[in-house]
Design a protein around this motif. Structure first.
Motif, mmCIF file in Angstrom:
data_model
loop_
_atom_site.group_PDB
_atom_site.id
_atom_site.type_symbol
_atom_site.label_atom_id
_atom_site.label_comp_id
_atom_site.label_asym_id
_atom_site.label_seq_id
_atom_site.Cartn_x
_atom_site.Cartn_y
_atom_site.Cartn_z
ATOM 1 N N ALA A 51 0.837 -1.200 0.000
ATOM 2 C CA ALA A 51 0.000 0.000 0.000
ATOM 3 C C ALA A 51 0.869 1.246 0.000
ATOM 4 C CB ALA A 51 -0.920 -0.003 1.214
ATOM 5 N N LEU A 52 0.529 2.187 -0.889
ATOM 6 C CA LEU A 52 1.181 3.502 -0.915
ATOM 7 C C LEU A 52 0.185 4.473 -0.290
ATOM 8 C CD1 LEU A 52 2.325 3.423 -4.657
ATOM 9 C CD2 LEU A 52 3.844 3.341 -2.690
ATOM 10 N N ASP A 74 -0.896 -8.072 8.594
ATOM 11 C CA ASP A 74 0.500 -7.998 9.009
ATOM 12 C C ASP A 74 1.501 -8.086 7.861
ATOM 13 O OD1 ASP A 74 1.305 -7.398 11.483
ATOM 14 O OD2 ASP A 74 2.026 -9.407 11.974
ATOM 15 N N GLN A 75 1.132 -8.776 6.814
ATOM 16 C CA GLN A 75 2.118 -9.095 5.775
ATOM 17 C C GLN A 75 2.134 -8.126 4.605
ATOM 18 O OE1 GLN A 75 4.443 -11.401 6.347
ATOM 19 N NE2 GLN A 75 3.424 -11.499 8.331
ATOM 20 N N ILE A 76 1.449 -7.008 4.749
ATOM 21 C CA ILE A 76 1.417 -6.052 3.639
ATOM 22 C C ILE A 76 2.515 -5.008 3.796
ATOM 23 C CG2 ILE A 76 0.033 -4.145 2.687
ATOM 24 C CD1 ILE A 76 -2.406 -5.955 3.030
ATOM 25 N N GLY A 77 3.196 -4.718 2.696
ATOM 26 C CA GLY A 77 4.221 -3.676 2.715
ATOM 27 C C GLY A 77 3.567 -2.304 2.653
ATOM 28 N N ILE A 78 4.083 -1.356 3.435
ATOM 29 C CA ILE A 78 3.495 -0.006 3.444
ATOM 30 C C ILE A 78 4.571 1.046 3.174
ATOM 31 C CG2 ILE A 78 2.256 1.738 4.793
ATOM 32 C CD1 ILE A 78 1.050 -0.520 6.469
ATOM 33 N N LEU A 157 5.395 -10.205 13.366
ATOM 34 C CA LEU A 157 6.316 -9.240 12.774
ATOM 35 C C LEU A 157 5.883 -8.896 11.353
ATOM 36 C CD1 LEU A 157 9.784 -10.804 13.739
ATOM 37 C CD2 LEU A 157 8.625 -8.918 14.891
ATOM 38 N N THR A 158 6.119 -7.653 10.959
ATOM 39 C CA THR A 158 5.893 -7.281 9.565
ATOM 40 C C THR A 158 7.047 -7.858 8.736
ATOM 41 O OG1 THR A 158 7.205 -5.261 9.634
ATOM 42 C CG2 THR A 158 4.914 -5.073 10.356
ATOM 43 N N PRO A 159 6.905 -7.877 7.393
ATOM 44 C CA PRO A 159 8.005 -8.399 6.568
ATOM 45 C C PRO A 159 9.332 -7.688 6.824
ATOM 46 C CG PRO A 159 6.021 -8.123 5.250
ATOM 47 C CD PRO A 159 5.715 -7.525 6.598
ATOM 48 N N THR A 160 9.280 -6.381 6.985
ATOM 49 C CA THR A 160 10.512 -5.625 7.242
ATOM 50 C C THR A 160 11.101 -5.991 8.596
ATOM 51 O OG1 THR A 160 9.717 -3.787 5.908
ATOM 52 C CG2 THR A 160 11.478 -3.285 7.461
#
Ligand code: CA
Length: 232
Positions: A51-52, A74-78, A157-160
């Protein structure tokens, strides 16, 4: 399969421009003009990878949308899109739940680079089928399932965050510079600011430390970076 990206931006000119460029790169794009619309689309579209999020919006702010996504997906990049010349402490607030941020006005080339770098990071760690585990009591990092446990309790945890913890635990007892962490996790250090490392570390500490104000596991190496302390 095409990666699906949500762009939340109330300025239609910017939104269309970003959208067209993402589509040209081969992504599926979902557009939202308000925070509420973004939340609705997050729930109706099941497979959004990234998501941007613009910060300044007419209804709920991009920061609130970011928090909502973090709590529910949790697994979405922001990646946050922030206005120019914000004060440092404000920027920290904007990026506190995000994997990355980009300051307006940005070049589309830089945005596309950051999008693909974040997607690569998410995929790299998801596809990792090394079937191995790193144990460092009270922690167990399952590289195959991408999960961290503390005293057998799972820590989300998030991916990062996962990538950072993996890097720190793999190199336990070594001081890792912020540059090294950026290179390893974000793929390069020259486009990024140390702040993004620090906010992610703070977030991880809140999740894994007994007392986040007195970190025991992830220690700060002043003026340099961080070190994962392994208990003997
Ligand atoms: Ca805006």
């Amino acid at each position: 399969m095409k990666e699906k990206i949500l762009i939340l931006e109330d300025e239609i000119g910017i939104r269309s421009f970003v959208s067209i460029n993402l589509k040209r790169e081969g992504y599926d794009v979902i557009e939202a003009g308000t925070g509420q619309e973004a939340i609705e689309k997050m729930n109706s579209e099941s497979d959004i990878s990234l998501a941007l999020l613009d910060v300044m919006l007419p209804d709920i702010s991009g920061i609130e949308v970011c928090k909502y996504i973090r709590q529910n997906f949790d697994q979405i990049g922001i990646i946050m899109l922030t206005a120019k010349a914000q004060e440092d402490d404000k920027i920290e607030g904007f990026i506190s739940g995000a994997d990355d941020y980009i300051i307006k006005p940005f070049s589309i080339k830089e945005l596309l680079f950051r999008v693909s770098a974040l997607l690569r990071r998410i995929k790299k760690d998801t596809n990792n089928s090394s079937n191995s585990k790193i144990t460092s009591p009270p922690f167990l990092l399952d590289l195959d399932k991408r999960k961290l446990f503390k005293n057998s309790q799972e820590i989300e945890l998030t991916p990062t965050e996962f990538s950072i913890v993996k890097y720190l635990m793999t190199n336990a007892k070594q001081s890792l510079s912020r540059d090294q962490i950026l290179d390893e996790v974000w793929g390069t250090n020259y486009l990024y600011d140390f702040k993004i490392v620090d906010v992610n570390i703070r977030r991880i500490r809140n999740k894994i430390e007994d007392d986040p104000s007195k970190p025991k596991y992830i220690q700060t190496v002043w003026g340099y970076g961080y070190c994962f302390r392994k208990e003997e």
